[in-house]
Write a protein that holds these residues in place. Structure first.
Motif, PDB file in Angstrom:
ATOM      1  N   LEU A 177       0.830  -1.204   0.000  1.00 53.19           N
ATOM      2  CA  LEU A 177       0.000   0.000   0.000  1.00 53.19           C
ATOM      3  C   LEU A 177       0.865   1.255   0.000  1.00 53.19           C
ATOM      4  CD1 LEU A 177      -2.795  -1.102   2.487  1.00 53.19           C
ATOM      5  CD2 LEU A 177      -3.027  -0.727   0.024  1.00 53.19           C
ATOM      6  N   GLY A 178       1.963   1.214   0.760  1.00 53.17           N
ATOM      7  CA  GLY A 178       2.887   2.340   0.721  1.00 53.17           C
ATOM      8  C   GLY A 178       3.494   2.517  -0.658  1.00 53.17           C
ATOM      9  N   MET A 237       5.274  -5.206  15.988  1.00 56.13           N
ATOM     10  CA  MET A 237       5.854  -4.595  14.797  1.00 56.13           C
ATOM     11  C   MET A 237       4.845  -4.470  13.661  1.00 56.13           C
ATOM     12  SD  MET A 237       9.560  -6.552  14.880  1.00 56.13           S
ATOM     13  CE  MET A 237      10.125  -5.901  13.304  1.00 56.13           C
ATOM     14  N   THR A 238       3.903  -5.397  13.563  1.00 54.67           N
ATOM     15  CA  THR A 238       2.967  -5.358  12.433  1.00 54.67           C
ATOM     16  C   THR A 238       1.825  -4.371  12.637  1.00 54.67           C
ATOM     17  OG1 THR A 238       1.781  -7.269  13.361  1.00 54.67           O
ATOM     18  CG2 THR A 238       3.482  -7.709  11.689  1.00 54.67           C
ATOM     19  N   TRP A 239       1.395  -4.144  13.894  1.00 56.53           N
ATOM     20  CA  TRP A 239       0.306  -3.191  14.101  1.00 56.53           C
ATOM     21  C   TRP A 239       0.680  -1.761  13.697  1.00 56.53           C
ATOM     22  CZ3 TRP A 239      -4.634  -3.445  14.144  1.00 56.53           C
ATOM     23  CH2 TRP A 239      -5.277  -4.632  14.526  1.00 56.53           C
ATOM     24  N   PRO A 240       1.879  -1.268  14.034  1.00 53.82           N
ATOM     25  CA  PRO A 240       2.252   0.043  13.491  1.00 53.82           C
ATOM     26  C   PRO A 240       2.247   0.074  11.967  1.00 53.82           C
ATOM     27  CG  PRO A 240       3.683  -0.530  15.312  1.00 53.82           C
ATOM     28  CD  PRO A 240       2.857  -1.754  15.029  1.00 53.82           C
ATOM     29  N   LEU A 241       2.650  -1.034  11.327  1.00 57.58           N
ATOM     30  CA  LEU A 241       2.611  -1.082   9.864  1.00 57.58           C
ATOM     31  C   LEU A 241       1.186  -0.941   9.350  1.00 57.58           C
ATOM     32  CD1 LEU A 241       5.096  -4.035   9.134  1.00 57.58           C
ATOM     33  CD2 LEU A 241       5.530  -1.590   8.903  1.00 57.58           C
ATOM     34  N   ILE A 242       0.251  -1.600  10.010  1.00 61.59           N
ATOM     35  CA  ILE A 242      -1.150  -1.540   9.579  1.00 61.59           C
ATOM     36  C   ILE A 242      -1.699  -0.123   9.714  1.00 61.59           C
ATOM     37  CG2 ILE A 242      -3.481  -2.337  10.120  1.00 61.59           C
ATOM     38  CD1 ILE A 242      -2.180  -5.025  10.980  1.00 61.59           C
ATOM     39  N   LEU A 243      -1.428   0.509  10.853  1.00 68.66           N
ATOM     40  CA  LEU A 243      -1.930   1.868  11.073  1.00 68.66           C
ATOM     41  C   LEU A 243      -1.317   2.849  10.082  1.00 68.66           C
ATOM     42  CD1 LEU A 243      -1.912   1.968  14.983  1.00 68.66           C
ATOM     43  CD2 LEU A 243      -3.894   1.749  13.465  1.00 68.66           C
ATOM     44  N   LEU A 244      -0.030   2.702   9.802  1.00 67.66           N
ATOM     45  CA  LEU A 244       0.621   3.590   8.831  1.00 67.66           C
ATOM     46  C   LEU A 244       0.072   3.369   7.425  1.00 67.66           C
ATOM     47  CD1 LEU A 244       4.289   3.314  10.153  1.00 67.66           C
ATOM     48  CD2 LEU A 244       2.887   5.391  10.134  1.00 67.66           C
ATOM     49  N   SER A 245      -0.246   2.134   7.098  1.00 69.04           N
ATOM     50  CA  SER A 245      -0.786   1.861   5.760  1.00 69.04           C
ATOM     51  C   SER A 245      -2.169   2.483   5.588  1.00 69.04           C
ATOM     52  CB  SER A 245      -0.837   0.356   5.508  1.00 69.04           C
ATOM     53  OG  SER A 245      -1.766  -0.279   6.361  1.00 69.04           O
ATOM     54  N   VAL A 246      -2.927   2.597   6.681  1.00 65.56           N
ATOM     55  CA  VAL A 246      -4.221   3.284   6.599  1.00 65.56           C
ATOM     56  C   VAL A 246      -4.012   4.744   6.205  1.00 65.56           C
ATOM     57  CG1 VAL A 246      -6.223   4.063   7.930  1.00 65.56           C
ATOM     58  CG2 VAL A 246      -5.351   1.731   8.234  1.00 65.56           C
ATOM     59  N   GLY A 247      -3.014   5.379   6.823  1.00 63.52           N
ATOM     60  CA  GLY A 247      -2.682   6.752   6.433  1.00 63.52           C
ATOM     61  C   GLY A 247      -2.206   6.839   5.004  1.00 63.52           C
ATOM     62  N   SER A 248      -1.496   5.802   4.538  1.00 63.19           N
ATOM     63  CA  SER A 248      -1.016   5.777   3.152  1.00 63.19           C
ATOM     64  C   SER A 248      -2.182   5.763   2.167  1.00 63.19           C
ATOM     65  CB  SER A 248      -0.142   4.540   2.918  1.00 63.19           C
ATOM     66  OG  SER A 248       0.964   4.531   3.775  1.00 63.19           O
ATOM     67  N   VAL A 249      -3.269   5.147   2.567  1.00 63.84           N
ATOM     68  CA  VAL A 249      -4.432   5.053   1.688  1.00 63.84           C
ATOM     69  C   VAL A 249      -5.288   6.305   1.762  1.00 63.84           C
ATOM     70  CG1 VAL A 249      -6.582   3.784   1.255  1.00 63.84           C
ATOM     71  CG2 VAL A 249      -4.484   2.545   1.821  1.00 63.84           C
ATOM     72  N   LEU A 250      -5.574   6.772   2.967  1.00 66.22           N
ATOM     73  CA  LEU A 250      -6.579   7.818   3.157  1.00 66.22           C
ATOM     74  C   LEU A 250      -6.013   9.225   3.247  1.00 66.22           C
ATOM     75  CD1 LEU A 250      -8.820   6.016   5.812  1.00 66.22           C
ATOM     76  CD2 LEU A 250      -9.124   6.085   3.325  1.00 66.22           C
ATOM     77  N   GLY A 251      -4.729   9.346   3.589  1.00 65.11           N
ATOM     78  CA  GLY A 251      -4.175  10.659   3.904  1.00 65.11           C
ATOM     79  C   GLY A 251      -4.347  11.698   2.817  1.00 65.11           C
ATOM     80  N   GLY A 252      -3.982  11.354   1.583  1.00 64.32           N
ATOM     81  CA  GLY A 252      -4.025  12.335   0.501  1.00 64.32           C
ATOM     82  C   GLY A 252      -5.417  12.854   0.221  1.00 64.32           C
ATOM     83  N   GLY A 253      -6.402  11.941   0.180  1.00 60.83           N
ATOM     84  CA  GLY A 253      -7.770  12.364  -0.087  1.00 60.83           C
ATOM     85  C   GLY A 253      -8.295  13.304   0.978  1.00 60.83           C
ATOM     86  N   LEU A 254      -8.004  12.992   2.239  1.00 59.71           N
ATOM     87  CA  LEU A 254      -8.464  13.839   3.337  1.00 59.71           C
ATOM     88  C   LEU A 254      -7.804  15.209   3.298  1.00 59.71           C
ATOM     89  CD1 LEU A 254      -8.469  11.217   6.257  1.00 59.71           C
ATOM     90  CD2 LEU A 254     -10.450  12.100   5.009  1.00 59.71           C
ATOM     91  N   LEU A 255      -6.547  15.262   2.844  1.00 61.42           N
ATOM     92  CA  LEU A 255      -5.809  16.515   2.849  1.00 61.42           C
ATOM     93  C   LEU A 255      -6.098  17.385   1.631  1.00 61.42           C
ATOM     94  CD1 LEU A 255      -2.359  15.152   4.055  1.00 61.42           C
ATOM     95  CD2 LEU A 255      -3.913  16.585   5.376  1.00 61.42           C
TER      96      LEU A 255
END
Length: 635
Positions: free
Chosen positions: A394-395, A467-485
């Motif tokens: 996703l990143g 280690m994997t939960w931070p990856l999951i949360l960051l990937s959510v930002g990778s998907v949604l961040g641009g549209g929200l901004l």
């Protein structure tokens, strides 16, 4: 529209916003001063302090939203820092949309990196010290972005440099890590010297270093003065943000632990230059030449970083080249002036999510592959590391700009703004996006696709949940961040009190000619990488390649250039000084001493200790005196 006026704040969460800095700073102090007493729980304390700082940032953000737009620049006075004659600096914090956006990124992404590090550094005997340095890094970066004056920014700037030195060289038993830390420190000193000169010039020109007075009165200064200030600040930004010509430290910095790489590239150090340029927007708007140089540096660096990324087999160094390129996009956007500020910061925030996800994903791969970093020894990892594969993927899709992920919104907005201001810069950005499609696909395919090329002792497996939960949360930002901004324009509206607004705001267009060309080039680059690295066997040793390949593998000969232009002349100058000192100054002093010593030695031979010698000397002396008297008398 100009930035809003700054209002002094005395209460509420914003009045206590100094806690954002104090919490991680206290965490670092406890972990360093109390030493081994905190070994068992130091990592938990460091993580808790970062999370607490994030909580304060969130509360301050919410409180800031409660004010009217014109009142969203709040100054929190702390203490008199330097009362010295005419030089008087009151240290305070500036909480406005720009600084709080950075604070949320630093503490939010930084906290996820802390959590990830609990698992990644679990077996490191110096884990407590590592978390102390992470806390120090976060605190210093918060000082940099929250200070209400250039002197406070400089203190944070130097603090970030110190923390990066400590963390890059954390495994100092490795000569490569120790050398990389020194290199980062020295190269950044060049940029820091430029920043210091810029701040001195600001004080001489405006009589203060506070943002409130400097930026409000920038329009009254002479253009040549603003140009000098702008170029000096840019030199500082090039050092911290690894832009040409001060980029050579960034790839070597990958010698540090992988969470350090994520923190440097996603949330802290390399974003400092973008913040400096954006915060100093009023200076650059009054200096078109300096502003043009900023855009040229950004455009050149985004291409240079992309080219470097194409030839790296070390997964972390390939991602480092990517960071160099993406920061180039941000610098380019910031150099465009009011039309580009919001896009620069939006891409910076989106990049913070997807680059942190990819760096931590690379760390997850290394964790599973006995710390192997050579992608030629990966391949086929998607089946054994599904969470790492999905989050890294996703990143990857976000950074190459596939709709509707975050990078598509933010990077295409920068390209469109560049096209609006200067089509040449715009098309350079388009070409850079196409190259990004190739080299990031190369990283993805060499790591997760194709044949398994693992070493015999490798037993890849998925990383633990910490280690994997931070990856999951960051990937959510990778998907949604641009549209929200970007999509709604709300982020540009939010930033407006801090950076102003362009006379003609530029809305995001999902379909445009540059956008279509960009997508086509990205897909073409990805397709070529697929045929070369996923469908075809990857050789165990990289082939020699063309001159361009060698050029990229050697980081565009950046080290060789620095060595030729700066190190060698410095060595020659040193040797000349040593020669002059040895043969000149020391020669005169030593020669005079030798002459006196030699003369004394020869005179000493007259003193033989024999009476007959002294009697003969007296006789000869008396004869000489008598002879002289007779000679004088004859006249």
């Amino acid at each position: 529209m100009q930035p809003a006026e700054i209002i002094t704040e005395t209460g509420g969460v914003i009045g206590a916003s100094w806690l954002m800095i104090a919490l991680p700073a206290v965490g670092a102090a406890i972990l360093l001063l109390f030493g081994r007493l905190t070994d068992r729980w130091g990592h938990l304390l460091g993580t808790a302090m970062s999370l607490a700082s994030f909580a304060v940032a969130v509360l301050a953000f919410v409180e800031l939203l409660g004010f009217d737009e014109a009142e969203r620049r709040r100054q929190v006075m702390l203490y008199d820092f330097l009362p010295a004659g005419s030089f008087h600096v009151e240290m305070g914090l500036l909480i406005d949309p720009l600084s709080i956006s950075f604070a949320l990124l630093i503490t939010g992404v930084g906290s996820l990196i802390h959590i990830y590090s609990i698992g990644y550094m679990a077996h490191d005997e110096k884990r407590r010290k590592f978390f102390a340095y992470l806390n120090l890094f976060v605190a210093a970066m918060l000082v940099l972005v929250l200070a209400d004056n250039y002197l406070g920014l400089y203190i944070g700037w130097e603090g970030v440099g110190l923390a990066s030195y400590l963390l890059i060289g954390f495994w100092q038993h490795k000569p490569s890590a120790a050398t990389a830390a020194k290199k980062a420190f020295v190269v950044n000193r060049v940029g820091d010297f430029g920043l210091a000169l810029g701040i001195f010039t600001i004080f001489v020109t405006f009589g203060t270093v506070g943002y409130k007075d400097v930026l409000a009165n920038a329009g009254s200064a002479e253009q040549i003065t603003l140009t000098v200030i702008g170029l000096l600040l840019l030199l500082g930004a090039c050092g911290k943000s690894a832009q040409l010509p001060l980029q050579s430290w960034l790839l070597d910095a990958m010698e540090g632990p992988t969470p350090v790489s994520a923190l440097i590239h996603a949330a802290t150090m390399v974003t400092a230059g973008v913040y400096l340029i954006t915060r100093s927007g009023a200076i650059y708007e009054g200096a078109p030449t300096a502003q043009l140089v900023v855009t040229i540096v950004g455009a050149a660096t985004l291409i240079a970083g992309a080219i470097i990324g194409c030839a790296k087999d070390d997964i972390k160094k390939a991602l480092a080249g990517s960071t160099m390129s993406q920061i180039g996009y941000m610098v380019l956007a910031a150099g465009l002036g009011p039309i580009g500020y919001a896009f620069a910061i939006a891409h910076l925030i989106a990049h913070g999510f997807f680059k942190a996800a990819m760096f931590l994903g690379a760390g997850s791969v290394m964790h599973a592959m006995n710390d192997e970093v050579d992608m030629r020894r990966y391949g086929g990892l998607r089946t054994v590391m599904p969470i790492t594969f999905a989050t890294f993927g996703l990143g990857y899709l976000a950074i190459i700009g596939i709709p509707p992920l975050s990078g598509w919104f933010t990077k295409d907005s920068i390209i469109e703004a560049a096209m609006h201001q200067n089509p040449v810069l715009g098309w350079v950005a388009v070409v850079g996006a196409g190259i990004t499609g190739f080299y990031m696909s190369r990283v993805m395919f060499m790591t997760f696709f194709g044949e398994k090329r693992w070493a015999a002792d490798a037993h890849p497996h998925e990383s633990p949940k910490v280690m994997t939960w931070p990856l999951i949360l960051l990937s959510v930002g990778s998907v949604l961040g641009g549209g929200l901004l970007i999509a709604t324009g709300a982020f540009a509206d939010f930033l407006r009190p801090a950076v102003g607004a362009p006379e003609e705001p530029l809305a995001f267009h999902p379909v445009s000619v540059p956008g279509i060309v960009t997508i086509v080039l990205v897909l073409a680059g990805a397709a070529y990488a697929w045929t070369k690295y996923a469908k075809s066997p990857v050789p165990e040793v990289a082939p020699r390649g063309s001159f361009l390949t060698t050029f990229a593998r050697r980081d565009l000969y950046g080290d060789a250039l620095n060595e030729s232009l700066f190190m060698r002349p410095g060595q020659w100058l040193t040797r000349l000084a040593v020669f002059f000192d040895n043969r000149g100054v020391d020669g005169i002093v030593n020669g005079l001493a030798a002459a006196i010593g030699g003369t004394s030695g020869r005179l000493r031979r007259i003193q033989t200790g024999f009476v007959r010698s002294y009697a003969l000397s007296i006789f000869l002396g008396a004869a000489a005196v008598v002879g002289a008297l007779l000679a004088v008398g004859s006249f």
